[in-house]
Design an enzyme around this catalytic site. Structure first.
Site, PDB file in Angstrom:
ATOM      1  N   HIS A  72       5.309 -14.681   4.738  1.00  0.00           N
ATOM      2  CA  HIS A  72       3.904 -14.971   4.467  1.00  0.00           C
ATOM      3  C   HIS A  72       3.000 -14.544   5.624  1.00  0.00           C
ATOM      4  CE1 HIS A  72       6.016 -19.054   5.118  1.00  0.00           C
ATOM      5  NE2 HIS A  72       5.899 -18.466   6.284  1.00  0.00           N
ATOM      6  N   ARG A  87       0.840  -1.199   0.000  1.00  0.00           N
ATOM      7  CA  ARG A  87       0.000   0.000   0.000  1.00  0.00           C
ATOM      8  C   ARG A  87       0.880   1.256   0.000  1.00  0.00           C
ATOM      9  NH1 ARG A  87      -3.849  -1.080   4.905  1.00  0.00           N
ATOM     10  NH2 ARG A  87      -4.565   1.043   4.398  1.00  0.00           N
TER      11      ARG A  87
END
Length: 457
Positions: free
Chosen positions: A363, A333
């Site tokens: 992850h 983002r």
């Protein structure tokens, strides 16, 4: 060289678009179509650009600020009336004036330059940009005499059967002697069915005055494509996308399936980079050499270094260094700053995060409002808890830190260099350099208790 001016017609309402957005502001490959036109004109050493605005004038002026001057057409009374609004800006000046429609985003500077050159060579008072198409239905026809000299423009609805068979059409782009243009505009009548003042009538006025009128025929019809509805918008976008993609391929970029690759006009891509089908590269994104971007990825207004592998991930307004692995299904983002040799694995999300060189986020990790040092390893399920329901706070992780799986770092908090966070910890206080931070309830085994839970045979 004589002075050059340009008038961009951008005042039409565009009712057929059926949109709240002003017609010429509809984007084509990442840029409003009127801005495509003005940007091409700006490369022609034009002394002044005047854009005629009407509906949505303020928004158009915002997009073209610094690129054009503006005149408002209060009432839309036809193309000749629109050009006449620039009288105060241009009338009486020596030189030539281009008139271009703001809804023709595919027009190229090279074509307009050729039109200007041809106009000069012919010593014309007006030169029409024309082209030939298979089906000219709806377009004004160029009527020439036996010597090929332009006599007039006849609109389709007014053409005879013989004239309707002519395939050379008026594209709506013109070059005029500036003084002759504004003198002729004063004599244009609105004596027609629509009660409007039409720019092609200037051609007839000049011919009737025995002035030289020429026509420059361009090879490609697509440059003259005017966008009046969503169908034409899609076609213009398709043609522009093909042009953009072919340019990248000529410059050493591999597009596995260019027909299904979507790249905005201001995107830059380095040599030997491979872009797979279904990728969307938006805004002013820059991608370095030797990268791979796999299907389903979207990169917007971001800078990507060299030898970066982006696997089916989204990157927005971020910076990525060299030799970085991203994805699959990662989400960077805005204001993420990923340094060299970093691994951002599957289902990792960053936001306003600096990730130091050599760090691994393999992850299922969220790092927001975080500053992470070099050679850090963050375990699966770890979170920088940056929001308390009212305020955002920052997490700082030093160099060479190990964060165990399922750790919560409750910001504001700082983890020192070479520290170790035990898996499952919820860290609420700073962890010093070289320390082990562990914050979890002590395990207590209740022997034989499970027999009373009836959870199985």
């Amino acid at each position: 060289m004589s002075k050059r001016y340009a008038v961009v017609l951008a005042a039409g309402q565009g009712t057929r678009m059926k949109s709240k957005l002003y017609k010429v502001l509809h984007p084509v490959c990442g840029k409003p179509m009127v801005e495509h036109v003005v940007d091409q004109i700006s490369t022609l050493n034009v002394d002044k650009v005047v854009t005629i605005v009407g509906h949505g004038a303020e928004k158009v002026q915002e997009h073209l600020a610094g690129k054009s001057e503006f005149v408002k057409q209060e009432e839309q009374l036809g193309t000749a009336h629109a050009v006449l609004q620039a009288k105060a800006e241009l009338a009486g000046k020596d030189g030539v004036t281009l008139v271009v429609c703001g809804d023709t985003p595919l027009i190229e500077a090279s074509t307009m330059e050729a039109l200007l050159k041809y106009h000069h060579e012919k010593r014309a008072k007006a030169t029409i940009l024309t082209t030939v198409i298979e089906d000219p239905t709806g377009y004004g026809r160029i009527i020439r005499d036996d010597l090929g000299i332009v006599e007039k423009i006849v609109e389709h609805k007014d053409a005879t059967e013989k004239e309707q068979r002519i395939s050379e059409i008026n594209t709506g782009t013109y070059c005029f002697d500036n003084k002759a243009l504004f003198e002729a505009l004063e004599n244009v009548s609105n004596d027609n069915v629509q009660g409007e003042y039409y720019l092609p009538d200037v051609i007839k006025i000049l011919k009737d005055s025995d002035e030289v009128v020429a026509a420059y025929r361009m090879e490609s019809f697509e440059e003259s494509l005017g966008v009046n509805d969503r169908i034409a918008l899609a076609e213009a976008s398709r043609l522009m996308q093909r042009r953009i993609n072919e340019n990248h391929m000529r410059n050493g970029v591999t597009l596995v399936n260019p027909e299904n690759t979507y790249i905005d006009i201001d995107v830059k891509i380095g040599q030997d980079t491979v872009i797979e089908p279904g990728v969307m590269l938006r805004g002013e994104t820059v991608i370095g050499d030797d990268c791979v971007v796999t299907s389903g990825s979207e990169i917007v207004n971001s800078v990507i270094g060299e030898r970066v592998h982006v696997k089916t991930s989204s990157i927005f307004e971020s910076k990525v260094g060299d030799d970085v692995q991203i994805g699959p299904y990662a989400h960077l983002r805005p204001e993420s700053d990923i340094h060299d040799h970093v691994k951002i694995g599957n289902y990792v999300e960053t936001k306003k995060a600096v990730v130091g060189e050599g760090t691994k986020l393999p992850h299922f990790i969220y790092m927001g409002d975080a500053e992470i040092g070099k050679n850090v390893n963050v375990g699966c399920g770890s979170i920088a808890v940056n929001y308390d329901g009212k305020n955002k706070a920052k997490t700082i992780i030093g160099d060479n830190v190990f964060v165990g799986c399922n750790s919560n770092l409750i910001a504001p908090v700082k983890v020192g260099d070479r520290a170790f966070i035990a898996a499952g910890s919820t860290i609420t206080k700073d962890v010093p350099d070289d320390a082990l931070g562990i914050a979890r309830a002590k395990q207590d085994n209740k022997l034989g208790y499970a027999k009373h839970l009836n959870h199985g045979k």
